[in-house]
Design a protein around this motif. Structure first.
Motif, PDB file in Angstrom:
ATOM      1  N   UNK A   1       0.838  -1.195   0.000  1.00 51.65           N
ATOM      2  CA  UNK A   1       0.000   0.000   0.000  1.00 51.65           C
ATOM      3  C   UNK A   1       0.873   1.244   0.000  1.00 51.65           C
ATOM      4  N   UNK A   2       0.290   2.323  -0.458  1.00 57.02           N
ATOM      5  CA  UNK A   2       0.916   3.638  -0.370  1.00 57.02           C
ATOM      6  C   UNK A   2      -0.018   4.518   0.441  1.00 57.02           C
ATOM      7  N   UNK A   3       0.562   5.522   1.069  1.00 58.86           N
ATOM      8  CA  UNK A   3      -0.227   6.455   1.868  1.00 58.86           C
ATOM      9  C   UNK A   3      -0.221   7.808   1.174  1.00 58.86           C
ATOM     10  N   UNK A   4      -1.404   8.369   0.997  1.00 58.68           N
ATOM     11  CA  UNK A   4      -1.563   9.701   0.425  1.00 58.68           C
ATOM     12  C   UNK A   4      -2.166  10.586   1.499  1.00 58.68           C
ATOM     13  N   UNK A   5      -1.539  11.733   1.743  1.00 55.02           N
ATOM     14  CA  UNK A   5      -2.036  12.671   2.745  1.00 55.02           C
ATOM     15  C   UNK A   5      -2.804  13.794   2.067  1.00 55.02           C
ATOM     16  N   UNK A   6      -3.961  14.075   2.591  1.00 54.69           N
ATOM     17  CA  UNK A   6      -4.777  15.190   2.108  1.00 54.69           C
ATOM     18  C   UNK A   6      -4.941  16.159   3.279  1.00 54.69           C
ATOM     19  N   UNK A   7      -4.433  17.361   3.102  1.00 55.13           N
ATOM     20  CA  UNK A   7      -4.482  18.377   4.145  1.00 55.13           C
ATOM     21  C   UNK A   7      -5.668  19.306   3.920  1.00 55.13           C
ATOM     22  N   UNK A   8      -6.243  19.835   5.003  1.00 52.70           N
ATOM     23  CA  UNK A   8      -7.106  20.993   4.827  1.00 52.70           C
ATOM     24  C   UNK A   8      -6.158  22.180   4.608  1.00 52.70           C
ATOM     25  N   UNK A   9      -6.656  23.271   4.097  1.00 48.98           N
ATOM     26  CA  UNK A   9      -5.791  24.395   3.701  1.00 48.98           C
ATOM     27  C   UNK A   9      -4.999  24.945   4.875  1.00 48.98           C
ATOM     28  N   UNK A  10      -5.632  25.110   6.027  1.00 47.13           N
ATOM     29  CA  UNK A  10      -4.934  25.637   7.211  1.00 47.13           C
ATOM     30  C   UNK A  10      -3.753  24.736   7.560  1.00 47.13           C
ATOM     31  N   UNK A  11      -3.996  23.436   7.608  1.00 40.39           N
ATOM     32  CA  UNK A  11      -2.934  22.491   7.974  1.00 40.39           C
ATOM     33  C   UNK A  11      -1.799  22.515   6.967  1.00 40.39           C
ATOM     34  N   UNK A  12      -2.125  22.534   5.686  1.00 41.00           N
ATOM     35  CA  UNK A  12      -1.092  22.540   4.659  1.00 41.00           C
ATOM     36  C   UNK A  12      -0.224  23.790   4.763  1.00 41.00           C
ATOM     37  N   UNK A  13      -0.844  24.944   4.863  1.00 41.30           N
ATOM     38  CA  UNK A  13      -0.073  26.192   4.906  1.00 41.30           C
ATOM     39  C   UNK A  13       0.793  26.260   6.161  1.00 41.30           C
ATOM     40  N   UNK A  14       0.292  25.760   7.271  1.00 39.54           N
ATOM     41  CA  UNK A  14       1.080  25.764   8.507  1.00 39.54           C
ATOM     42  C   UNK A  14       2.163  24.691   8.487  1.00 39.54           C
ATOM     43  N   UNK A  15       1.878  23.551   7.882  1.00 42.77           N
ATOM     44  CA  UNK A  15       2.856  22.463   7.801  1.00 42.77           C
ATOM     45  C   UNK A  15       4.084  22.901   6.999  1.00 42.77           C
ATOM     46  N   UNK A  16       3.865  23.641   5.923  1.00 44.23           N
ATOM     47  CA  UNK A  16       4.967  24.072   5.069  1.00 44.23           C
ATOM     48  C   UNK A  16       5.466  25.484   5.370  1.00 44.23           C
ATOM     49  N   UNK A  17       5.009  26.062   6.479  1.00 43.58           N
ATOM     50  CA  UNK A  17       5.396  27.432   6.834  1.00 43.58           C
ATOM     51  C   UNK A  17       6.908  27.602   6.932  1.00 43.58           C
ATOM     52  N   UNK A  18       7.614  26.624   7.450  1.00 41.29           N
ATOM     53  CA  UNK A  18       9.063  26.725   7.577  1.00 41.29           C
ATOM     54  C   UNK A  18       9.797  26.589   6.257  1.00 41.29           C
ATOM     55  N   UNK A  19       9.107  26.101   5.245  1.00 40.86           N
ATOM     56  CA  UNK A  19       9.721  25.900   3.934  1.00 40.86           C
ATOM     57  C   UNK A  19       9.326  27.008   2.969  1.00 40.86           C
ATOM     58  N   UNK A  20       8.044  27.373   2.987  1.00 37.11           N
ATOM     59  CA  UNK A  20       7.523  28.403   2.096  1.00 37.11           C
ATOM     60  C   UNK A  20       7.021  29.593   2.906  1.00 37.11           C
ATOM     61  N   UNK A  21       7.464  30.774   2.552  1.00 42.74           N
ATOM     62  CA  UNK A  21       6.903  31.988   3.139  1.00 42.74           C
ATOM     63  C   UNK A  21       5.609  32.319   2.397  1.00 42.74           C
ATOM     64  N   UNK A  22       4.856  33.257   2.928  1.00 44.86           N
ATOM     65  CA  UNK A  22       3.647  33.687   2.227  1.00 44.86           C
ATOM     66  C   UNK A  22       3.989  34.276   0.865  1.00 44.86           C
ATOM     67  N   UNK A  23       5.142  34.963   0.785  1.00 45.76           N
ATOM     68  CA  UNK A  23       5.535  35.531  -0.514  1.00 45.76           C
ATOM     69  C   UNK A  23       5.889  34.413  -1.495  1.00 45.76           C
ATOM     70  N   UNK A  24       6.461  33.314  -1.012  1.00 43.31           N
ATOM     71  CA  UNK A  24       6.760  32.186  -1.900  1.00 43.31           C
ATOM     72  C   UNK A  24       5.460  31.549  -2.394  1.00 43.31           C
ATOM     73  N   UNK A  25       4.481  31.396  -1.490  1.00 43.39           N
ATOM     74  CA  UNK A  25       3.181  30.878  -1.914  1.00 43.39           C
ATOM     75  C   UNK A  25       2.535  31.806  -2.935  1.00 43.39           C
TER      76      UNK A  25
END
Length: 130
Positions: free
Chosen positions: A61-85
């Motif tokens: 099996x493979x696992x696919x993660x589906x984030x709600x928008x809040x979770x996704x933006x906060x999860x990647x906050x350390x990688x992407x700034x708002x300006x990068x998004x």
């Protein structure tokens, strides 16, 4: 051929929760999205040890993660700034911040725009050679 286990990760007021969309009995929680993902992996390992293990876990099996928008933006906050998004999605930084804090919910078109931009970035990165 492998089964796809779809995991939904959502942010609540004080933690993250997760559950499988298509396999019963898989639940997880944690203070961060990473903790939540580890909780899901632990739950899957526990289920695999049971006599009534879901059939989907008995083969590849493979696992696919589906984030709600809040979770996704906060999860990647350390990688992407708002300006990068903003740069990769074309969505205004202030609007991205509203989505990240939960002050506003993105319309389906905006969610699709964010998802498509991240997928396109992933494709670009996969084509990079050093």
């Amino acid at each position: 051929m492998s089964n796809e286990i779809k995991i939904i990760i959502e942010k609540s007021s004080d933690s993250f929760g997760a559950y499988s969309e298509n396999v019963s009995g898989i639940f997880g929680a944690g203070d961060t999205a990473d903790d939540c993902k580890q909780s899901i992996l632990d739950a899957i390992e526990t289920l695999k040890e049971l006599d009534n293990c879901p059939a989907e876990l008995k083969s590849n099996y493979t696992i696919t993660y589906k984030f709600d928008t809040i979770s996704l933006l906060n999860y990647y906050k350390g990688i992407f700034s708002n300006s990068a998004f903003e740069k990769i999605t074309g969505i205004n930084q202030k609007q991205i911040q509203h989505y990240a804090t939960g002050h506003r919910k993105p319309r389906p078109e905006q969610r699709e725009k964010i998802e498509k931009a991240l997928h396109n970035l992933g494709k670009e990165l996969l084509a990079v050679e050093l």
